[in-house]
Design an enzyme around this catalytic site. Structure first.
Site, PDB file in Angstrom:
ATOM      1  N   ASP A   1      -6.977  -3.236  -8.194  1.00 45.73           N
ATOM      2  CA  ASP A   1      -5.759  -2.998  -7.408  1.00 45.73           C
ATOM      3  C   ASP A   1      -6.089  -2.171  -6.164  1.00 45.73           C
ATOM      4  OD1 ASP A   1      -2.707  -3.060  -7.297  1.00 45.73           O
ATOM      5  OD2 ASP A   1      -3.083  -0.905  -7.230  1.00 45.73           O
TER       6      ASP A   1
ATOM      7  N   GLY B   1       5.882   3.090  -8.676  1.00 43.91           N
ATOM      8  CA  GLY B   1       7.200   3.247  -9.305  1.00 43.91           C
ATOM      9  C   GLY B   1       8.159   2.190  -8.772  1.00 43.91           C
TER      10      GLY B   1
ATOM     11  N   LYS C   1      -5.925  -2.902  -2.018  1.00 44.53           N
ATOM     12  CA  LYS C   1      -5.264  -2.023  -1.043  1.00 44.53           C
ATOM     13  C   LYS C   1      -6.209  -1.627   0.097  1.00 44.53           C
ATOM     14  CE  LYS C   1      -1.889  -0.183  -4.283  1.00 44.53           C
ATOM     15  NZ  LYS C   1      -1.651   0.814  -5.334  1.00 44.53           N
TER      16      LYS C   1
ATOM     17  N   VAL D   1       0.869  -1.196   0.000  1.00 41.79           N
ATOM     18  CA  VAL D   1       0.000   0.000   0.000  1.00 41.79           C
ATOM     19  C   VAL D   1       0.894   1.230   0.000  1.00 41.79           C
ATOM     20  CG1 VAL D   1      -1.804   1.286   1.208  1.00 41.79           C
ATOM     21  CG2 VAL D   1      -1.783  -1.208   1.329  1.00 41.79           C
TER      22      VAL D   1
HETATM   23  N1  LIG Z   1       4.931  -1.009 -10.256  1.00 40.12           N
HETATM   24  C1  LIG Z   1       4.699  -0.477  -9.064  1.00 40.12           C
HETATM   25  O1  LIG Z   1       4.794   0.741  -8.859  1.00 40.12           O
HETATM   26  C2  LIG Z   1       4.310  -1.354  -7.920  1.00 40.12           C
HETATM   27  C3  LIG Z   1       4.100  -2.697  -8.098  1.00 40.12           C
HETATM   28  N2  LIG Z   1       3.729  -3.471  -7.056  1.00 40.12           N
HETATM   29  C4  LIG Z   1       3.517  -4.899  -7.254  1.00 40.12           C
HETATM   30  O2  LIG Z   1       4.739  -5.496  -7.652  1.00 40.12           O
HETATM   31  C5  LIG Z   1       4.452  -6.705  -8.328  1.00 40.12           C
HETATM   32  C6  LIG Z   1       5.316  -6.802  -9.577  1.00 40.12           C
HETATM   33  O3  LIG Z   1       4.957  -5.767 -10.471  1.00 40.12           O
HETATM   34  P1  LIG Z   1       5.809  -5.541 -11.806  1.00 40.12           P
HETATM   35  O4  LIG Z   1       7.246  -5.686 -11.521  1.00 40.12           O
HETATM   36  O5  LIG Z   1       5.295  -4.299 -12.397  1.00 40.12           O
HETATM   37  O6  LIG Z   1       5.308  -6.791 -12.695  1.00 40.12           O
HETATM   38  P2  LIG Z   1       6.041  -7.403 -13.973  1.00 40.12           P
HETATM   39  O7  LIG Z   1       4.976  -8.036 -14.808  1.00 40.12           O
HETATM   40  O8  LIG Z   1       6.938  -6.407 -14.599  1.00 40.12           O
HETATM   41  O9  LIG Z   1       6.949  -8.561 -13.359  1.00 40.12           O
HETATM   42  C7  LIG Z   1       6.401  -9.707 -12.777  1.00 40.12           C
HETATM   43  C8  LIG Z   1       7.494 -10.761 -12.698  1.00 40.12           C
HETATM   44  O10 LIG Z   1       6.986 -11.894 -12.003  1.00 40.12           O
HETATM   45  C9  LIG Z   1       7.446 -13.059 -12.672  1.00 40.12           C
HETATM   46  N3  LIG Z   1       6.645 -14.202 -12.277  1.00 40.12           N
HETATM   47  C10 LIG Z   1       5.360 -14.483 -12.586  1.00 40.12           C
HETATM   48  N4  LIG Z   1       4.996 -15.668 -12.053  1.00 40.12           N
HETATM   49  C11 LIG Z   1       6.078 -16.142 -11.374  1.00 40.12           C
HETATM   50  C12 LIG Z   1       6.346 -17.309 -10.623  1.00 40.12           C
HETATM   51  N5  LIG Z   1       5.406 -18.247 -10.427  1.00 40.12           N
HETATM   52  N6  LIG Z   1       7.561 -17.467 -10.067  1.00 40.12           N
HETATM   53  C13 LIG Z   1       8.534 -16.540 -10.243  1.00 40.12           C
HETATM   54  N7  LIG Z   1       8.335 -15.409 -10.961  1.00 40.12           N
HETATM   55  C14 LIG Z   1       7.121 -15.206 -11.510  1.00 40.12           C
HETATM   56  C15 LIG Z   1       7.364 -12.681 -14.133  1.00 40.12           C
HETATM   57  O11 LIG Z   1       8.113 -13.569 -14.948  1.00 40.12           O
HETATM   58  C16 LIG Z   1       7.986 -11.277 -14.041  1.00 40.12           C
HETATM   59  O12 LIG Z   1       9.394 -11.362 -14.037  1.00 40.12           O
HETATM   60  C17 LIG Z   1       2.940  -6.699  -8.610  1.00 40.12           C
HETATM   61  O13 LIG Z   1       2.286  -7.559  -7.695  1.00 40.12           O
HETATM   62  C18 LIG Z   1       2.542  -5.247  -8.340  1.00 40.12           C
HETATM   63  O14 LIG Z   1       1.215  -5.133  -7.875  1.00 40.12           O
HETATM   64  C19 LIG Z   1       3.576  -2.968  -5.781  1.00 40.12           C
HETATM   65  C20 LIG Z   1       3.794  -1.641  -5.534  1.00 40.12           C
HETATM   66  C21 LIG Z   1       4.150  -0.708  -6.598  1.00 40.12           C
HETATM   67  N1  LIG Z   2      -0.303  -0.223 -10.062  1.00 40.94           N
HETATM   68  C1  LIG Z   2      -0.147   0.237  -8.719  1.00 40.94           C
HETATM   69  C2  LIG Z   2       1.286   0.140  -8.326  1.00 40.94           C
HETATM   70  C3  LIG Z   2       1.448   0.159  -6.870  1.00 40.94           C
HETATM   71  O1  LIG Z   2       0.842  -0.577  -6.119  1.00 40.94           O
HETATM   72  C4  LIG Z   2      -0.605   1.681  -8.605  1.00 40.94           C
HETATM   73  O2  LIG Z   2      -0.880   2.269  -9.634  1.00 40.94           O
HETATM   74  O3  LIG Z   2      -0.707   2.203  -7.492  1.00 40.94           O
END
Ligand SMILES: NC(=O)C1=CN([C@@H]2O[C@H](COP(=O)(O)OP(=O)(O)OC[C@H]3O[C@@H](n4cnc5c(N)ncnc54)[C@H](O)[C@@H]3O)[C@@H](O)[C@H]2O)C=CC1
Ligand SMILES: N[C@@H](CC=O)C(=O)O
Length: 409
Positions: A264, A386, A268, A195
């Site tokens: 999403d 981010g 949260k 969050v």
């Molecule tokens: N982008 C943001 O600002 C934020 C993202 N998040 C969370 O972070 C997480 C990741 O987001 P992103 O990096 O943007 O996603 P992304 O799609 O760029 O990366 C996800 C990764 O997980 C891997 N993956 C999928 N299934 C898997 C498994 N069974 N075992 C190992 N690896 C596996 C994929 O191959 C990929 O490398 C999400 O849950 C998102 O909600 C949380 C806070 C902020």
């Molecule tokens: N996709 C989410 C990333 C962080 O959790 C957002 O937009 O807040």
């Protein structure tokens, strides 16, 4: 030490954390967030914290790399030992393996990289972490499969640090299983990144309650991508273009419809409600989706071409708000004082000077009312999406666990 305050537990009882030995870290996910974790781990090697975390396993959905030498006490200590040339080499090898996993395209052969195994399985991870050291799984995926294992790992004595909200923000039974597992096993669940991308929101909620405060209500902007989108959208340029920009900047979920549908934010507000002592289930949150039906059913591969389906409805909403001198903001609300507490999530048209309409970029802005903050809420604001801030939040939680310090969760 005496009984910990509710929601705040201590790991000083874990002699492994107190021993000064590096905690073994397995990183799942090498996408937007996972890569930033790898970069920050590498930077930590050049800091006074270099001997705290030892990366022993990195995986994405296609490949995995394990440094099994990290499992033995000597090899583990040498992996990230400060000032030890040999350990520096091991550490570099491990970081390189991480970089190799991060850059591994789906179809490329892994034959040239002996440290990599072609299929990444969660069972393989569990074998790597089966040892006597403090072990931490960092979940930087958006995977249900991984989230359903959180409770099991906690039960097995493995701490979990997660950016993925599908564990605590999913079905109530899963949240309960995570809570029960960590209580039973004395393990920790680092959820700061789930969050506000590490903003001290969950920490504030827990610390208020630890001091006897009761949470009355929470309201705010909980989506960094939607904050950015509605801050940028001027009703003139197509909304879909801004969605592409937000995705490229790493603000959206892997599938931006998870943001636009409100799912999403649902996760949260569920995490916040549960942390506030209100165990809502998924259906207790009324969610307004911005995704038209025709877009909801488009395959991910064809999504980009269909994003324009967002444009007309949102231009209409924008024009109405503009005529009234108002701003569109995607707001989550929870009121714990009603007979049956419920939460809502959706697009609201707010007076331009409304406290929740303020904020720039990906700013989240969260107001908390409690016994103590009954009239004027406590407000927490800052970047809420981010890769950089999220990776920092993940590693802050991992370091707190590795150092045996107090962590929320
Ligand atoms: N982008 C943001 O600002 C934020 C993202 N998040 C969370 O972070 C997480 C990741 O987001 P992103 O990096 O943007 O996603 P992304 O799609 O760029 O990366 C996800 C990764 O997980 C891997 N993956 C999928 N299934 C898997 C498994 N069974 N075992 C190992 N690896 C596996 C994929 O191959 C990929 O490398 C999400 O849950 C998102 O909600 C949380 C806070 C902020
Ligand atoms: N996709 C989410 C990333 C962080 O959790 C957002 O937009 O807040």
């Amino acid at each position: 030490m005496s009984a910990a305050a509710p929601g705040i537990r201590h790991v000083s009882a874990d002699p492994r954390a107190a021993s000064g030995e590096s905690a073994r870290v397995a990183l799942l996910g090498t996408g937007t967030v996972g890569r930033a974790v790898l970069a920050r781990l590498e930077a930590l090697q050049r800091s006074p914290l270099s001997n705290r975390l030892s990366l022993v396993h990195v995986a994405n959905s296609r490949v995995a790399a394990s440094d099994r030498t990290g499992l033995g006490p000597t090899a583990t200590a040498s992996l990230l030992g400060v000032g030890d040339a040999a350990s520096g080499a091991s550490s570099t090898a491990c970081a390189s393996a991480g970089a190799a996993v991060a850059s591994q395209p789906a179809a490329r052969s892994t034959a040239a990289a002996p440290a990599l195994v072609r299929r990444s399985t969660l069972d393989q991870l569990e074998a790597v972490l089966d040892g006597a050291a403090t072990c931490i799984v960092i979940d930087a995926t958006a995977s249900e499969d991984v989230a359903t294992r959180h409770a099991r790992w906690l039960h097995q004595g493995v701490h979990v640090v997660t950016a993925c909200k599908l564990g605590q923000g999913g079905p109530l039974a899963r949240w309960q299983a995570i809570r029960d597992a960590r209580v039973a096993a004395g393990t920790l669940y680092g959820d700061s990144a789930t969050v506000g991308a590490g903003l001290p929101v969950l920490r504030a909620l827990r610390e208020l309650q630890a001091g006897g405060d009761r949470i009355h209500a929470i309201a705010g902007v909980l989506s960094g991508s939607l904050a950015w989108l509605f801050g940028q959208f001027d009703g003139l340029r197509p909304f879909s273009g801004f969605v592409r920009e937000a995705r490229a900047a790493g603000y959206t979920e892997p599938d931006p419809r998870d943001d636009l549908s409100g799912e999403d934010v649902r996760r949260k507000i569920l995490i916040l409600a549960r942390a506030a002592g209100v165990p809502l289930d998924v259906d207790d949150v009324a969610v307004e989706s911005l995704v038209p039906d025709e877009l909801a059913h488009v395959p991910v591969a064809d999504l980009d071409a269909s994003l324009a389906l967002l444009d007309t409805p949102l231009r209409t909403r924008f024009a109405r708000a503009y005529r009234n001198g108002e701003k569109l903001r995607f707001i989550a609300r929870l009121d714990t004082r009603t007979g049956r507490p419920r939460a809502t999530v959706g697009l609201e048209s707010l007076p331009a000077d409304d406290p929740l309409a303020i904020g720039a970029g990906t700013d989240n802005r969260i107001a908390i009312w409690s016994d103590r903050y009954a009239e004027q809420p406590l407000v927490i604001q800052g970047p809420g999406a981010g890769a950089g801030v999220t990776a920092a939040a993940l590693l802050d939680d991992a370091l707190r666990i590795a150092q045996g310090n107090r962590v929320a969760g």
